[in-house]
Scaffold this motif. Sequence first.
Motif, PDB file in Angstrom:
ATOM      1  N   GLY A 290       0.846  -1.195   0.000  1.00 26.30           N
ATOM      2  CA  GLY A 290       0.000   0.000   0.000  1.00 26.30           C
ATOM      3  C   GLY A 290       0.877   1.239   0.000  1.00 26.30           C
ATOM      4  O   GLY A 290       2.084   1.146  -0.181  1.00 26.30           O
ATOM      5  N   ARG A 291       0.239   2.390   0.204  1.00 24.62           N
ATOM      6  CA  ARG A 291       1.002   3.642   0.211  1.00 24.62           C
ATOM      7  C   ARG A 291       0.550   4.498   1.383  1.00 24.62           C
ATOM      8  O   ARG A 291      -0.657   4.605   1.615  1.00 24.62           O
ATOM      9  N   SER A 292       1.532   5.083   2.069  1.00 20.06           N
ATOM     10  CA  SER A 292       1.134   5.983   3.151  1.00 20.06           C
ATOM     11  C   SER A 292       0.844   7.359   2.556  1.00 20.06           C
ATOM     12  O   SER A 292       0.203   8.185   3.170  1.00 20.06           O
ATOM     13  N   LYS A 293       1.294   7.594   1.330  1.00 19.58           N
ATOM     14  CA  LYS A 293       1.031   8.877   0.668  1.00 19.58           C
ATOM     15  C   LYS A 293      -0.294   8.770  -0.085  1.00 19.58           C
ATOM     16  O   LYS A 293      -0.639   7.683  -0.570  1.00 19.58           O
ATOM     17  N   ASP A 294      -1.018   9.871  -0.148  1.00 12.68           N
ATOM     18  CA  ASP A 294      -2.302   9.861  -0.862  1.00 12.68           C
ATOM     19  C   ASP A 294      -1.996  10.005  -2.357  1.00 12.68           C
ATOM     20  O   ASP A 294      -1.836  11.110  -2.866  1.00 12.68           O
ATOM     21  N   LEU A 295      -1.892   8.862  -2.996  1.00 13.45           N
ATOM     22  CA  LEU A 295      -1.430   8.828  -4.392  1.00 13.45           C
ATOM     23  C   LEU A 295      -2.233   7.779  -5.165  1.00 13.45           C
ATOM     24  O   LEU A 295      -2.514   6.703  -4.644  1.00 13.45           O
ATOM     25  N   ILE A 296      -2.573   8.130  -6.393  1.00 20.95           N
ATOM     26  CA  ILE A 296      -3.238   7.173  -7.287  1.00 20.95           C
ATOM     27  C   ILE A 296      -2.249   6.892  -8.409  1.00 20.95           C
ATOM     28  O   ILE A 296      -1.623   7.828  -8.924  1.00 20.95           O
TER      29      ILE A 296
ATOM     30  N   VAL B  53     -11.896  20.016 -15.804  1.00 23.82           N
ATOM     31  CA  VAL B  53     -10.562  19.491 -15.490  1.00 23.82           C
ATOM     32  C   VAL B  53      -9.791  19.234 -16.779  1.00 23.82           C
ATOM     33  O   VAL B  53      -8.603  19.546 -16.902  1.00 23.82           O
ATOM     34  N   LYS B  54     -10.501  18.677 -17.755  1.00 25.01           N
ATOM     35  CA  LYS B  54      -9.854  18.311 -19.025  1.00 25.01           C
ATOM     36  C   LYS B  54      -9.228  19.512 -19.726  1.00 25.01           C
ATOM     37  O   LYS B  54      -8.206  19.397 -20.397  1.00 25.01           O
ATOM     38  N   GLU B  55      -9.848  20.674 -19.537  1.00 26.84           N
ATOM     39  CA  GLU B  55      -9.342  21.859 -20.231  1.00 26.84           C
ATOM     40  C   GLU B  55      -7.977  22.284 -19.702  1.00 26.84           C
ATOM     41  O   GLU B  55      -7.143  22.792 -20.443  1.00 26.84           O
ATOM     42  N   LYS B  56      -7.732  22.071 -18.417  1.00 26.40           N
ATOM     43  CA  LYS B  56      -6.534  22.652 -17.804  1.00 26.40           C
ATOM     44  C   LYS B  56      -5.490  21.654 -17.328  1.00 26.40           C
ATOM     45  O   LYS B  56      -4.333  22.004 -17.162  1.00 26.40           O
ATOM     46  N   LEU B  57      -5.905  20.417 -17.061  1.00 24.27           N
ATOM     47  CA  LEU B  57      -4.931  19.469 -16.505  1.00 24.27           C
ATOM     48  C   LEU B  57      -4.659  18.321 -17.479  1.00 24.27           C
ATOM     49  O   LEU B  57      -5.494  18.006 -18.337  1.00 24.27           O
ATOM     50  N   ALA B  58      -3.518  17.683 -17.314  1.00 20.22           N
ATOM     51  CA  ALA B  58      -3.110  16.561 -18.171  1.00 20.22           C
ATOM     52  C   ALA B  58      -4.209  15.494 -18.208  1.00 20.22           C
ATOM     53  O   ALA B  58      -4.870  15.239 -17.194  1.00 20.22           O
ATOM     54  N   ASN B  59      -4.375  14.851 -19.378  1.00 18.15           N
ATOM     55  CA  ASN B  59      -5.523  13.953 -19.573  1.00 18.15           C
ATOM     56  C   ASN B  59      -5.601  12.799 -18.565  1.00 18.15           C
ATOM     57  O   ASN B  59      -6.680  12.386 -18.173  1.00 18.15           O
ATOM     58  N   PHE B  60      -4.428  12.288 -18.121  1.00 16.02           N
ATOM     59  CA  PHE B  60      -4.493  11.144 -17.208  1.00 16.02           C
ATOM     60  C   PHE B  60      -4.966  11.544 -15.801  1.00 16.02           C
ATOM     61  O   PHE B  60      -5.234  10.689 -14.974  1.00 16.02           O
ATOM     62  N   LYS B  61      -5.047  12.873 -15.546  1.00 11.51           N
ATOM     63  CA  LYS B  61      -5.540  13.332 -14.235  1.00 11.51           C
ATOM     64  C   LYS B  61      -7.053  13.541 -14.236  1.00 11.51           C
ATOM     65  O   LYS B  61      -7.654  13.785 -13.192  1.00 11.51           O
ATOM     66  N   VAL B  62      -7.663  13.482 -15.419  1.00 12.96           N
ATOM     67  CA  VAL B  62      -9.100  13.763 -15.538  1.00 12.96           C
ATOM     68  C   VAL B  62      -9.894  12.614 -14.919  1.00 12.96           C
ATOM     69  O   VAL B  62      -9.675  11.451 -15.274  1.00 12.96           O
ATOM     70  N   PRO B  63     -10.815  12.906 -13.983  1.00 12.64           N
ATOM     71  CA  PRO B  63     -11.580  11.813 -13.373  1.00 12.64           C
ATOM     72  C   PRO B  63     -12.355  11.027 -14.420  1.00 12.64           C
ATOM     73  O   PRO B  63     -12.918  11.596 -15.354  1.00 12.64           O
ATOM     74  N   LYS B  64     -12.338   9.711 -14.251  1.00 17.56           N
ATOM     75  CA  LYS B  64     -13.126   8.868 -15.163  1.00 17.56           C
ATOM     76  C   LYS B  64     -14.599   8.978 -14.786  1.00 17.56           C
ATOM     77  O   LYS B  64     -15.469   8.801 -15.627  1.00 17.56           O
TER      78      LYS B  64
ATOM     79  N   GLU C   6      -5.629   1.561 -11.612  1.00 19.04           N
ATOM     80  CA  GLU C   6      -6.480   2.440 -10.809  1.00 19.04           C
ATOM     81  C   GLU C   6      -7.011   3.543 -11.707  1.00 19.04           C
ATOM     82  O   GLU C   6      -6.331   3.967 -12.653  1.00 19.04           O
ATOM     83  N   ALA C   7      -8.228   4.015 -11.380  1.00 13.70           N
ATOM     84  CA  ALA C   7      -8.793   5.140 -12.124  1.00 13.70           C
ATOM     85  C   ALA C   7      -9.090   6.262 -11.140  1.00 13.70           C
ATOM     86  O   ALA C   7      -9.413   6.014  -9.979  1.00 13.70           O
ATOM     87  N   VAL C   8      -8.980   7.489 -11.629  1.00  9.47           N
ATOM     88  CA  VAL C   8      -9.263   8.667 -10.808  1.00  9.47           C
ATOM     89  C   VAL C   8     -10.776   8.901 -10.761  1.00  9.47           C
ATOM     90  O   VAL C   8     -11.436   8.922 -11.807  1.00  9.47           O
TER      91      VAL C   8
END
Length: 503
Positions: A397-403, A464-475, A440-442
């Motif tokens: 697992g991860r102790s950091k909040d990371l996807i 989100v899609k307009e400003k952030l990288a595509n892989f960060k866009v919530p599914k 994992e998906a956001v």
Amino acid sequence: MPNKNLYSLFDSRFPANRADIAFEGPEIASYSFQDISDGSARLAHLLSNSGAVPGDRVAVQVGKSVEAVILYLACLRAGLVYLPLNTAYKSAEIEYFITDAEPAIVVCDPASHTEISALAEKAGVKAVFTLDNDGMGSLMDSAAALPTDFTTVERASDDLAAILYTSGTTGRSKGAMLTHDNLASNAKTLNSYWQFQAGDVLLHALPIFHVHGLFVALHCAFLSAAKVVFLKKFDPATVIASLPEATVFMGVPTFYVRLLTEAGFTKDVCRNMRLFTAGSAPLLAETFKAFEERTGHVILERYGMTEAGMITSNPYEGERKAGTVGFPLDNEVRIADDAGNVVKDGDIGILEIKGPNVFKGYWRMPEKTAAEFRADGFFITGDMTQKGEDGYYRIVGRSKDLIISGGYNVYPKEIESFIDEMPGVDESAVVGRPHPDFGEAVVAFIVPDGSIPSLTDQDVIAYVKEKLANFKVPKEVYIVDDLPRNTMGKVQKNQLRDRAAVV
Ligand code: MCA
Ligand code: AMP
């Protein structure tokens, strides 16, 4: 003292016959080692002539081409610090990196030249060049007539070779400073641990703006002067068509999941292969098993991170175990609790590491750097780890909040901060849910503030899609009345993860 410049190490391993092929592929021309050496000399002259002096940063956001690799080598040769940027990053994200890193030179795709030149001008950048997906543009044009000899600049072991930004749990990206020796030591370790040889053919389908595709894969090949079959991107059909001539392939788990959906991916196409490695995200045991059944090959899973390159690896010879990341490489490791006390063997704790591969710190962030190292120099990875009775390490697992989605890291905090600014949104929480393709998906949960009653999930996705990288866009985006909180007021992300996994 011999020159510790990483390029000098590569150069010492390049073949005596420089006409040997270094790069080829179905979508590109062939490049000999002589071409690589000539090209990197020309570009090293160009960068130096443009006013960059050793220690200066060169920020690069370009598609995948051999010329981009040559540019990386040119930066090493000229003593410049290579700063690769994900091609998915949008203008606002790029602005942060350029402002923070203050590069002397920026190289970008011709399509983003106008936008990036404006940002670069504000940040005092000396020159902006273009390089397109086919390796054309003002960068190569300007260097075409320059000399093909360049004396590689002297570097000490702990001089910077590269800065790679990794997102942070606080939302602000941190530039991990990697020295020539960090990269050289890890390259030598992997090259020998995975038994690279001159006759190897590395099939390369990873992006070249991250540690995996740029350092792990290419450095292993360079140190054995192995040929690289260089694919523009990961496309299962092209990979399958190229596999019969390859001996080594490296991928994120999504690559293997996708290859297994192809009927043409058979034992026969893997007939010359000796090694498949996986990493950047956990490889599911079911993928590991299905892969062995299909191909007869056992995937070698290894574990690492931007700040340290590769940290552990399953054995080359010996049993490779599903769900484990093998044994420590050339670094000391220990598993400790939050306070830094080493836990009992078999207990779960956070992996801490120390060794020549561990980075020098975060660019211009002494406090953040200090917070992530123990007083005795161990770096706190944030990965929850367990050492089994068999001696194999497992990342549990991860102790950091990371996807981690398809091998790309996404820090929920960054997306939450962004969505919280959206008109109509009161607050948000972002979590990961299992995804069959990306691992994992956001997913985002949104509490509206009521000012825009018509606000929909699609509005949030588009925002989100307009400003952030595509892989960060919530599914998926769920609009909810409130977020579950504990008595301390902290959002209960586990509850949200459970909800996201079943909806
Ligand atoms: C693309 N999409 C994604 C991802 N990639 N969504 C979530 N996660 C992703 N990783 C979405 C896009 O937003 C788009 O959505 C749609 O998929 C198609 O985009 P496209 O670019 O065509 O996708 P693709 O070419 O199929 O890319 C998938 C990929 C890629 C090949 C798996 O993500 C990839 O190359 N990942 C490798 C990452 C990597 O190298 N990591 C190493 C980090 P829409 O259609 O809605 O717009 S180094 C590291 O982690 C450490 C050191 C280590 O241990 O190695
Ligand atoms: P990055 O910041 O992109 O370098 O990602 C590093 C993170 O990826 C590590 O801290 C781990 O959480 C994760 N990671 C890399 N390889 C593996 C693996 N084989 N299994 C599980 N997690 C991994």
